[in-house]
Design a protein around this motif. Structure first.
Motif, short mmCIF file in Angstrom:
data_model
loop_
_atom_site.label_atom_id
_atom_site.label_comp_id
_atom_site.label_asym_id
_atom_site.label_seq_id
_atom_site.Cartn_x
_atom_site.Cartn_y
_atom_site.Cartn_z
N UNK A 1 -13.12 -67.22 -22.68
CA UNK A 1 -12.84 -65.79 -22.76
C UNK A 1 -12.45 -65.22 -21.41
N UNK A 2 -13.14 -65.61 -20.36
CA UNK A 2 -12.82 -65.11 -19.02
C UNK A 2 -11.47 -65.65 -18.53
N UNK A 3 -11.19 -66.91 -18.79
CA UNK A 3 -9.92 -67.48 -18.35
C UNK A 3 -8.75 -66.84 -19.10
N UNK B 1 -10.86 -60.35 -16.26
CA UNK B 1 -10.98 -58.90 -16.32
C UNK B 1 -12.36 -58.50 -16.84
N UNK B 2 -12.70 -57.22 -16.63
CA UNK B 2 -14.03 -56.76 -17.02
C UNK B 2 -14.22 -56.80 -18.53
N UNK B 3 -13.13 -56.61 -19.30
CA UNK B 3 -13.27 -56.60 -20.75
C UNK B 3 -13.54 -57.98 -21.33
N UNK B 4 -13.55 -59.02 -20.48
CA UNK B 4 -13.85 -60.37 -20.97
C UNK B 4 -15.33 -60.56 -21.25
N UNK C 1 -21.81 -63.57 -16.29
CA UNK C 1 -20.65 -63.70 -15.41
C UNK C 1 -20.93 -64.70 -14.30
N UNK C 2 -22.13 -64.65 -13.72
CA UNK C 2 -22.47 -65.59 -12.66
C UNK C 2 -22.52 -67.02 -13.19
N UNK C 3 -23.07 -67.21 -14.37
CA UNK C 3 -23.16 -68.56 -14.95
C UNK C 3 -21.79 -69.13 -15.25
N UNK C 4 -20.92 -68.28 -15.80
CA UNK C 4 -19.55 -68.74 -16.10
C UNK C 4 -18.81 -69.06 -14.81
N UNK C 5 -19.03 -68.26 -13.75
CA UNK C 5 -18.39 -68.54 -12.46
C UNK C 5 -18.84 -69.89 -11.91
#
Length: 582
Positions: free
Chosen positions: A286-288, A293-296, A382-386
């Motif tokens: 989803x983030x990629x 973006x914030x809406x992810x 967000x931190x975990x996905x990063x």
């Protein structure tokens, strides 16, 4: 030439960047006498004597004698002479000394050793400074002749116009070459003995440039130079220019390797890579897909909830905002059997994080509102996905090695060119500017101190320390002369600094593997939409790709394709056990 430094003025925080000189008020060079004895191997032993008049009681405590090594001969060739210090004396007694690098060669300090508790002053009156050293590489080949060249560095005395004499003791058979310049106006040459020449340099203006002395000999007068020695000389002649351009070359190579994948146009895919969804989480997809973006955040959360459902870790009522979850897999169930543990730990870290967030929510009966957990886990998700994305990147060791190599080369250029402190002052200013910009752009990296003493230290460092560093560095840069020979190397040092910044900036660029994963997410969206081929449709395929369809916001199209397939297979109504029915 001779250069003398005055009492340093200590400026704020940077002690090593704060020496300022007042040469004319403290010292006068009365005379300078040099004896140069040349041997048949092309080397020479040099003994220099300086009479220094110390005019002020407070002074630096010593003098600097410059020994040029890099010079340009009459034919335009640039050479580097060998140098070895033999003795350093003051008033006939061995004295403390140390050597510093500069572009022409060495600066040898002769005087009192500096310390915090000792006086560093020379006594007023006349002080005699003596330095002795060996020089090599004073002969070059020109056709069938050998030329002994003696650069007239004694003609240039920093800030002074003292009288100087040079006594040259030479091998027999030499003839003094006429200079292209008006040598008669520069100095007088007389032969005081068959193998001895006396050069008299009268009092003149400061920092004058005099022509070199060249003496021509028949071939075979000096020892024949071997090929290995010539290679060694060539390397020493070009060492500093070579390391000066090597850093920018490394930066260019890193840039080519980094940007090369962008130049290559990949062949269009006709099928989706089925392995990509086994190595990444739906939240990362989803983030990629939304380019971070914030809406992810919402799509990443709901995709993780969907994956929890299809993996039978919980049951959900729908994939909308009003979804409810029930039948959450309890901790004892995860630990009770190997199958339960495998099911739990096979889930990505981001998906497990969402499960724990839902499990903490209060329940009405056995049901929990899914969306209530989203605000609590958004930042942590967000931190975990990063972190997951960084693991895909891997350690970019070669880029870090390139940055370290450029830094080492820049330090070497600054050291050998005599610009080490000057370069440190520039870096100090850049570091302060970078710190200030980072404080404004990312204030979260600079937490406010809580205790009174910590607040005082923080304020002192911010409002006193940083300005003091900038003032001290600017003071040193403004009061330090960069001679013409140092300017090309100063530009090289600035290029090295810019290169380090560029390489560190390129570390933030996605690696080829990260770009491949993102491109595959775009291909997966095309597969789900039916634009390219992929795995054959089945119930297992539908459930496997459903969380990614939610992440890519094409879950409706994916369900439509599944229903069309189900109708073509005359399959009964689909009622999965992970979906809560009315």
């Amino acid at each position: 030439m001779l250069r003398l430094l005055a009492w340093p003025i200590l400026c704020a925080m940077l002690f090593v960047l704060t020496s300022c000189s007042n040469f004319d008020k403290e010292f006068t060079v009365s005379s300078a006498n040099t004896t140069i004895e040349v041997y048949t191997d092309g080397s020479a032993f040099v003994s220099e004597h300086f009479d220094i008049l110390v005019k002020k009681a407070e002074n630096y405590g010593g003098v600097y004698v410059d020994i040029p090594q890099r010079f340009t001969d009459a034919s335009g060739g640039v050479h580097w002479r060998d140098f070895e210090l033999a003795a350093a004396r003051r008033d006939g007694i061995d004295e403390y000394y140390f050597k510093e690098n500069n572009v022409p060669g060495y600066s040898v300090y002769i005087g009192t050793e500096h310390c915090k508790s000792c006086s560093a002053d020379l006594l007023t009156g006349v002080t005699k400074i003596q330095i002795a050293y060996w020089l090599g590489r004073l002969v070059r080949q020109e056709g069938d002749r050998e030329v002994l060249f003696l650069p007239a560095y004694m003609g240039r005395v920093h800030g002074q116009g003292a009288k100087k004499t040079l006594t040259l003791k030479l091998p027999p058979g030499g003839t003094v070459r006429p200079s292209q310049q008006d040598r008669a106006a520069a100095y007088d040459i007389t032969r005081s003995a068959p193998n001895e020449i006396l050069v008299s340099i009268p009092v003149g203006k400061a920092d004058r440039e005099l022509p070199d002395i060249e003496i021509e000999y028949p071939a075979g007068t000096f020892v024949t130079v071997t090929s290995g020695k010539r290679v060694q000389w060539w390397l020493s002649d070009h060492f500093l220019p070579f390391i000066s351009i090597l850093g920018p070359l490394i930066v260019g190579l890193v840039a080519i390797l980094k940007f090369r994948p962008y130049w290559l146009v990949p062949a269009p895919l006709i099928t989706v890579d089925t392995k990509i969804t086994q190595s990444i989480s739906p939240a990362l997809a989803a983030y990629l897909f939304r380019n971070w973006r914030a809406d992810a955040a919402k799509a990443a959360f709901m995709a993780s909830v969907c994956q929890l459902a299809v993996k039978r870790t919980l049951r959900i009522s729908s994939l909308g905002d009003d979804a409810e979850a029930s039948d959450l897999l309890a901790k004892q169930d995860r630990r009770r059997s190997k199958a339960g543990r495998a099911k739990w730990y096979d889930l990505p870290a981001a998906t497990r994080l969402v499960f724990n967030g839902i499990a903490k929510e209060p329940s009405a009966g056995d049901r929990r509102r899914v969306k209530n957990a989203r605000p609590d886990v958004r930042d942590e998700l967000h931190r975990t996905v990063t972190e997951e994305y960084q693991k895909i990147r891997g350690k970019d060791r070669w880029s870090l090695a390139a940055a370290a190599s450029i830094l080492a080369l820049g330090i070497a250029v600054a050291y050998f060119s005599g610009l080490l402190i000057f370069s440190a002052a520039i870096c100090g200013i850049l570091m302060v500017l970078l710190t200030v910009v980072t404080m404004f752009r990312h204030p979260e990296r600079f937490p406010v101190a809580t205790g009174t003493s910590e607040q005082f230290k923080q304020a002192a460092g911010l409002f006193v320390g940083l300005p003091a560093i900038v003032i001290a560095a600017l003071s040193y840069i403004g009061t330090t002369e960069v001679i013409s020979e140092q300017r090309p190397y100063l530009m090289a040092i600035l290029l090295h600094i810019a290169g380090i910044i560029a390489v560190l900036a390129m570390l933030r660029m996605p690696t080829p593997k990260q770009r491949q994963v993102r491109n595959n997410m775009l291909d997966l969206s095309r597969y789900i939409s039916g634009e390219i081929n992929g795995p054959a449709m089945s119930v297992e395929c539908y459930e496997h790709y459903l969380p990614f369809a939610v992440a890519l916001h094409v879950e409706q199209r994916w369900t439509e394709r599944f229903n069309l397939w189900r109708e073509s297979q005359k399959m009964n109504a689909y009622a999965p056990d992970w979906l809560i029915t009315s």
